[in-house]
Design a protein around this motif. Sequence first.
Motif, PDB file in Angstrom:
ATOM      1  N   PHE A 108     -39.775 -36.914 -36.201  1.00  0.00           N
ATOM      2  CA  PHE A 108     -39.286 -37.720 -35.077  1.00  0.00           C
ATOM      3  C   PHE A 108     -38.393 -36.833 -34.206  1.00  0.00           C
ATOM      4  N   TRP A 109     -38.200 -37.270 -32.969  1.00  0.00           N
ATOM      5  CA  TRP A 109     -37.339 -36.531 -32.044  1.00  0.00           C
ATOM      6  C   TRP A 109     -35.916 -36.401 -32.595  1.00  0.00           C
ATOM      7  N   ASP A 110     -35.500 -37.413 -33.399  1.00  0.00           N
ATOM      8  CA  ASP A 110     -34.141 -37.375 -33.948  1.00  0.00           C
ATOM      9  C   ASP A 110     -34.118 -36.948 -35.414  1.00  0.00           C
TER      10      ASP A 110
ATOM     11  N   THR B 232     -34.028 -18.555 -28.072  1.00  0.00           N
ATOM     12  CA  THR B 232     -32.819 -19.073 -28.719  1.00  0.00           C
ATOM     13  C   THR B 232     -33.185 -20.329 -29.511  1.00  0.00           C
ATOM     14  N   CYS B 233     -34.110 -21.109 -28.999  1.00  0.00           N
ATOM     15  CA  CYS B 233     -34.504 -22.355 -29.674  1.00  0.00           C
ATOM     16  C   CYS B 233     -35.992 -22.371 -30.040  1.00  0.00           C
ATOM     17  N   HIS B 234     -36.840 -21.905 -29.107  1.00  0.00           N
ATOM     18  CA  HIS B 234     -38.286 -21.914 -29.390  1.00  0.00           C
ATOM     19  C   HIS B 234     -38.641 -20.622 -30.108  1.00  0.00           C
TER      20      HIS B 234
ATOM     21  N   THR C 201     -36.377 -29.539 -31.291  1.00  0.00           N
ATOM     22  CA  THR C 201     -37.056 -28.550 -30.453  1.00  0.00           C
ATOM     23  C   THR C 201     -38.556 -28.698 -30.664  1.00  0.00           C
ATOM     24  N   PRO C 202     -39.309 -29.084 -29.617  1.00  0.00           N
ATOM     25  CA  PRO C 202     -40.748 -29.238 -29.831  1.00  0.00           C
ATOM     26  C   PRO C 202     -41.440 -27.886 -29.939  1.00  0.00           C
ATOM     27  N   SER C 203     -42.521 -27.873 -30.689  1.00  0.00           N
ATOM     28  CA  SER C 203     -43.352 -26.664 -30.761  1.00  0.00           C
ATOM     29  C   SER C 203     -43.981 -26.429 -29.388  1.00  0.00           C
TER      30      SER C 203
ATOM     31  N   GLY D 229     -52.502 -31.292 -22.716  1.00  0.00           N
ATOM     32  CA  GLY D 229     -52.864 -32.667 -23.075  1.00  0.00           C
ATOM     33  C   GLY D 229     -51.675 -33.481 -23.558  1.00  0.00           C
ATOM     34  N   ARG D 230     -50.511 -32.817 -23.733  1.00  0.00           N
ATOM     35  CA  ARG D 230     -49.337 -33.536 -24.251  1.00  0.00           C
ATOM     36  C   ARG D 230     -48.451 -34.112 -23.157  1.00  0.00           C
ATOM     37  N   GLU D 231     -48.794 -33.890 -21.890  1.00  0.00           N
ATOM     38  CA  GLU D 231     -47.924 -34.372 -20.826  1.00  0.00           C
ATOM     39  C   GLU D 231     -47.876 -35.904 -20.823  1.00  0.00           C
TER      40      GLU D 231
ATOM     41  N   TYR E  71     -43.799 -34.531 -20.598  1.00  0.00           N
ATOM     42  CA  TYR E  71     -43.003 -33.809 -21.590  1.00  0.00           C
ATOM     43  C   TYR E  71     -41.568 -34.349 -21.686  1.00  0.00           C
ATOM     44  N   PHE E  72     -40.873 -33.872 -22.681  1.00  0.00           N
ATOM     45  CA  PHE E  72     -39.499 -34.230 -23.066  1.00  0.00           C
ATOM     46  C   PHE E  72     -39.476 -35.568 -23.819  1.00  0.00           C
ATOM     47  N   HIS E  73     -38.340 -35.869 -24.457  1.00  0.00           N
ATOM     48  CA  HIS E  73     -38.307 -36.939 -25.464  1.00  0.00           C
ATOM     49  C   HIS E  73     -38.551 -38.326 -24.900  1.00  0.00           C
TER      50      HIS E  73
ATOM     51  N   PHE F 105     -37.046 -27.559 -14.191  1.00  0.00           N
ATOM     52  CA  PHE F 105     -35.773 -27.979 -14.788  1.00  0.00           C
ATOM     53  C   PHE F 105     -35.024 -26.780 -15.368  1.00  0.00           C
ATOM     54  N   TYR F 106     -35.722 -25.972 -16.183  1.00  0.00           N
ATOM     55  CA  TYR F 106     -35.043 -24.803 -16.769  1.00  0.00           C
ATOM     56  C   TYR F 106     -34.555 -23.835 -15.679  1.00  0.00           C
ATOM     57  N   SER F 107     -35.268 -23.833 -14.559  1.00  0.00           N
ATOM     58  CA  SER F 107     -34.908 -22.912 -13.481  1.00  0.00           C
ATOM     59  C   SER F 107     -33.650 -23.368 -12.745  1.00  0.00           C
TER      60      SER F 107
ATOM     61  N   GLN G 277     -22.562 -30.092 -25.288  1.00  0.00           N
ATOM     62  CA  GLN G 277     -23.689 -29.575 -24.520  1.00  0.00           C
ATOM     63  C   GLN G 277     -24.015 -28.151 -24.930  1.00  0.00           C
ATOM     64  N   GLU G 278     -25.296 -27.811 -24.768  1.00  0.00           N
ATOM     65  CA  GLU G 278     -25.741 -26.455 -25.070  1.00  0.00           C
ATOM     66  C   GLU G 278     -25.244 -25.555 -23.966  1.00  0.00           C
ATOM     67  N   ASN G 279     -24.403 -24.586 -24.292  1.00  0.00           N
ATOM     68  CA  ASN G 279     -24.010 -23.702 -23.204  1.00  0.00           C
ATOM     69  C   ASN G 279     -24.949 -22.511 -23.037  1.00  0.00           C
TER      70      ASN G 279
ATOM     71  N   ASP H  83     -45.816 -16.860 -14.174  1.00  0.00           N
ATOM     72  CA  ASP H  83     -45.984 -15.980 -15.335  1.00  0.00           C
ATOM     73  C   ASP H  83     -45.644 -16.722 -16.636  1.00  0.00           C
ATOM     74  N   LEU H  84     -44.539 -17.466 -16.620  1.00  0.00           N
ATOM     75  CA  LEU H  84     -44.159 -18.227 -17.823  1.00  0.00           C
ATOM     76  C   LEU H  84     -45.235 -19.250 -18.173  1.00  0.00           C
ATOM     77  N   LEU H  85     -45.765 -19.878 -17.137  1.00  0.00           N
ATOM     78  CA  LEU H  85     -46.817 -20.867 -17.338  1.00  0.00           C
ATOM     79  C   LEU H  85     -48.056 -20.210 -17.958  1.00  0.00           C
TER      80      LEU H  85
HETATM   81  C1  HEC Z   1     -31.069 -24.684 -26.216  1.00  0.00           C
HETATM   82  C2  HEC Z   1     -32.358 -24.674 -26.834  1.00  0.00           C
HETATM   83  C3  HEC Z   1     -33.563 -24.478 -25.919  1.00  0.00           C
HETATM   84  C4  HEC Z   1     -33.813 -23.449 -25.028  1.00  0.00           C
HETATM   85  C5  HEC Z   1     -32.950 -22.252 -24.742  1.00  0.00           C
HETATM   86  C6  HEC Z   1     -35.091 -23.738 -24.425  1.00  0.00           C
HETATM   87  N1  HEC Z   1     -35.597 -24.894 -24.937  1.00  0.00           N
HETATM   88 FE1  HEC Z   1     -37.312 -25.783 -24.387  1.00  0.00          FE
HETATM   89  N2  HEC Z   1     -36.808 -27.426 -25.456  1.00  0.00           N
HETATM   90  C7  HEC Z   1     -35.714 -27.542 -26.277  1.00  0.00           C
HETATM   91  C8  HEC Z   1     -35.556 -28.922 -26.691  1.00  0.00           C
HETATM   92  C9  HEC Z   1     -34.476 -29.469 -27.611  1.00  0.00           C
HETATM   93  C10 HEC Z   1     -36.571 -29.644 -26.044  1.00  0.00           C
HETATM   94  C11 HEC Z   1     -36.739 -31.169 -26.070  1.00  0.00           C
HETATM   95  C12 HEC Z   1     -35.706 -31.695 -25.098  1.00  0.00           C
HETATM   96  C13 HEC Z   1     -35.710 -33.186 -24.927  1.00  0.00           C
HETATM   97  O1  HEC Z   1     -36.782 -33.768 -24.831  1.00  0.00           O
HETATM   98  O2  HEC Z   1     -34.613 -33.756 -24.852  1.00  0.00           O
HETATM   99  C14 HEC Z   1     -37.362 -28.668 -25.296  1.00  0.00           C
HETATM  100  C15 HEC Z   1     -38.502 -28.963 -24.574  1.00  0.00           C
HETATM  101  C16 HEC Z   1     -39.332 -28.008 -23.993  1.00  0.00           C
HETATM  102  C17 HEC Z   1     -40.647 -28.251 -23.473  1.00  0.00           C
HETATM  103  C18 HEC Z   1     -41.358 -29.602 -23.470  1.00  0.00           C
HETATM  104  C19 HEC Z   1     -42.180 -29.779 -24.734  1.00  0.00           C
HETATM  105  C20 HEC Z   1     -42.498 -31.217 -25.068  1.00  0.00           C
HETATM  106  O3  HEC Z   1     -43.314 -31.422 -25.971  1.00  0.00           O
HETATM  107  O4  HEC Z   1     -41.933 -32.139 -24.467  1.00  0.00           O
HETATM  108  C21 HEC Z   1     -41.136 -27.054 -23.010  1.00  0.00           C
HETATM  109  C22 HEC Z   1     -42.486 -26.814 -22.385  1.00  0.00           C
HETATM  110  C23 HEC Z   1     -40.099 -26.078 -23.205  1.00  0.00           C
HETATM  111  N3  HEC Z   1     -39.017 -26.679 -23.805  1.00  0.00           N
HETATM  112  C24 HEC Z   1     -40.175 -24.737 -22.843  1.00  0.00           C
HETATM  113  C25 HEC Z   1     -39.079 -23.890 -22.826  1.00  0.00           C
HETATM  114  C26 HEC Z   1     -39.047 -22.610 -22.150  1.00  0.00           C
HETATM  115  C27 HEC Z   1     -40.224 -21.982 -21.438  1.00  0.00           C
HETATM  116  C28 HEC Z   1     -37.785 -22.107 -22.300  1.00  0.00           C
HETATM  117  C29 HEC Z   1     -37.198 -20.861 -21.701  1.00  0.00           C
HETATM  118  C30 HEC Z   1     -37.251 -20.840 -20.263  1.00  0.00           C
HETATM  119  C31 HEC Z   1     -37.040 -23.079 -23.095  1.00  0.00           C
HETATM  120  N4  HEC Z   1     -37.849 -24.142 -23.376  1.00  0.00           N
HETATM  121  C32 HEC Z   1     -35.709 -22.932 -23.480  1.00  0.00           C
HETATM  122  C33 HEC Z   1     -34.857 -26.531 -26.625  1.00  0.00           C
HETATM  123  C34 HEC Z   1     -34.694 -25.369 -25.851  1.00  0.00           C
END
Ligand code: HEC
Length: 425
Positions: free
Chosen positions: A115-117, A266-268, A341-343, A349-351, A353-355, A368-370, A382-384, A398-400
């Motif tokens: 689960f997400w939690d 750091t997370c993935h 942290t999702p794989s 096909g999973r769109e 995205y996010f919880h 968003f990350y940008s 919060q994650e700093n 490129d990331l895509l």
């Molecule tokens: C601080 C840890 C962290 C970092 C750094 C991070 N992620 Fe994530 N990522 C997560 C978490 C946790 C989620 C789920 C967030 C949520 O839904 O609240 C997520 C969600 C995602 C998703 C959506 C997957 C889904 O199934 O919903 C993608 C794609 C993704 N991250 C790619 C990236 C990429 C590319 C980077 C670098 C640019 C990155 N992440 C950096 C922790 C991180």
Amino acid sequence: MKLIQGTAALLLVGVGLLLLANRTEPISPALARLSPLPPTPLDPTNRWADDARAVRLGHWLFFDPRLSLDRSVSCATCHDPSLAFTDGKPLAQTLGVGTRKTPTILNTAHSRWYFWDGRADSLWAQATEPIENPLEMGMNRLALAHRVYAETDLRDAYELLFGTLPPLHLSERFPANARPIPDDPQHAHAVAWQGMRDTDRQSINRFYSNLGKALAAYERQLIRAEAPFDRYVTALAAGQGDGDGHLSDSAVRGLALFLGRGNCTTCHNGPTFSDLEFHNNQVPTADGRPPLDPGRFEGARIVKASPFNGAGPFSDDNQGAAAARVRRLKTDSMSWGEFKTPSLRNLKGREPYFHAGQMADLESVLHFYSTLEGASGQSHHQENVLKPLDLSPTESADLLAFLESLEGRALDPHLSVPPAGPMHK
Ligand code: HEC
Ligand code: HEC
């Protein structure tokens, strides 16, 4: 003598050079952490985890709507094989509308928490939850036991694997509808559950967890690995400096960004591209209001209290590593708003995205990350590590391209459709 020594030295240098030419390239530790996906970890808490008969029964159950109250919803309703075992919706919706996005089941046997939690610590414990969730399948474990008892195909398949069902025809001992409801102890089903003998509750829980164990055995088969990225890493390790063309130039640049300035690992990190833990990314809420979902904070409390956790009486290894892990787990207010942290394997096909399905596509996730636009939840931990990355359009592309190289080999097609029957032949 000098001559002999000189010749010997030359020979040694020659052999050394030959060895150098033939050696395999050591790949960087950063790449070695991401590939290949190793064999699925064993689950000693489920003695049927890799039993072919359990796989067959679980495969059947996964597609069987009889697990739901009105016989309309199966696991596959939300975990649709044609959508990477998700449902394409921001929030899951069957009998009611849930509060979170349906995650994929592909490769999830590699998880530590579900689960997400993370409120379940095994695939089998996870499977018991949606069946009784009033918004999902709406069942209760007594009604389900009576149904399996009454329907010959299910009963035969169950009893062949797990032994005789409890004497469900004894209606004074086994009410038609009952389940534990800790949040609502006055509910008629909760009262009926409390009214049962302790030993009967145990035998029903045994039945219920066995169904979970069969479902888990099937879900363990849903592995998609050997993506172009893995072939690229294998080629590098074999000394092919260009990775044998398995990644485009754009994807190679994306990989460098992923490992470098993007900070994604750091997370993935690890072979599923997840640290298998929880973080608060402050993803925007759908309505722009402060987030209400406690995430890991609640999840940790629930998994510790669950009778179906790895340390509980239904675990087949309740003194082992899984038991120690759940006992060690701390409930910590710092984890408020954290999600698993999702794989990043098999994102297609999973769109959305996010919880809570906040992002329609991968471009929006990267945006968003940008920019961290709309980031929420400043008041909590919060994650700093997350800083706006200010990606250029080329960097995003490129990331895509790199993320698209993580699509594993297709599943064996028979896993995506129900089998001919629940019984192993
Ligand atoms: C601080 C840890 C962290 C970092 C750094 C991070 N992620 Fe994530 N990522 C997560 C978490 C946790 C989620 C789920 C967030 C949520 O839904 O609240 C997520 C969600 C995602 C998703 C959506 C997957 C889904 O199934 O919903 C993608 C794609 C993704 N991250 C790619 C990236 C990429 C590319 C980077 C670098 C640019 C990155 N992440 C950096 C922790 C991180
Ligand atoms: C109504 C749609 C729905 C149905 C039906 C449903 N699920 Fe889910 N599933 C979800 C949602 C939503 C989540 C995430 C919920 C959460 O995190 O709180 C989830 C989470 C999961 C996870 C966790 C994955 C991970 O990596 O953490 C697994 C495994 C899973 N479901 C398997 C099943 C099985 C097995 C069944 C049938 C017994 C089932 N689901 C029925 C919607 C559904």
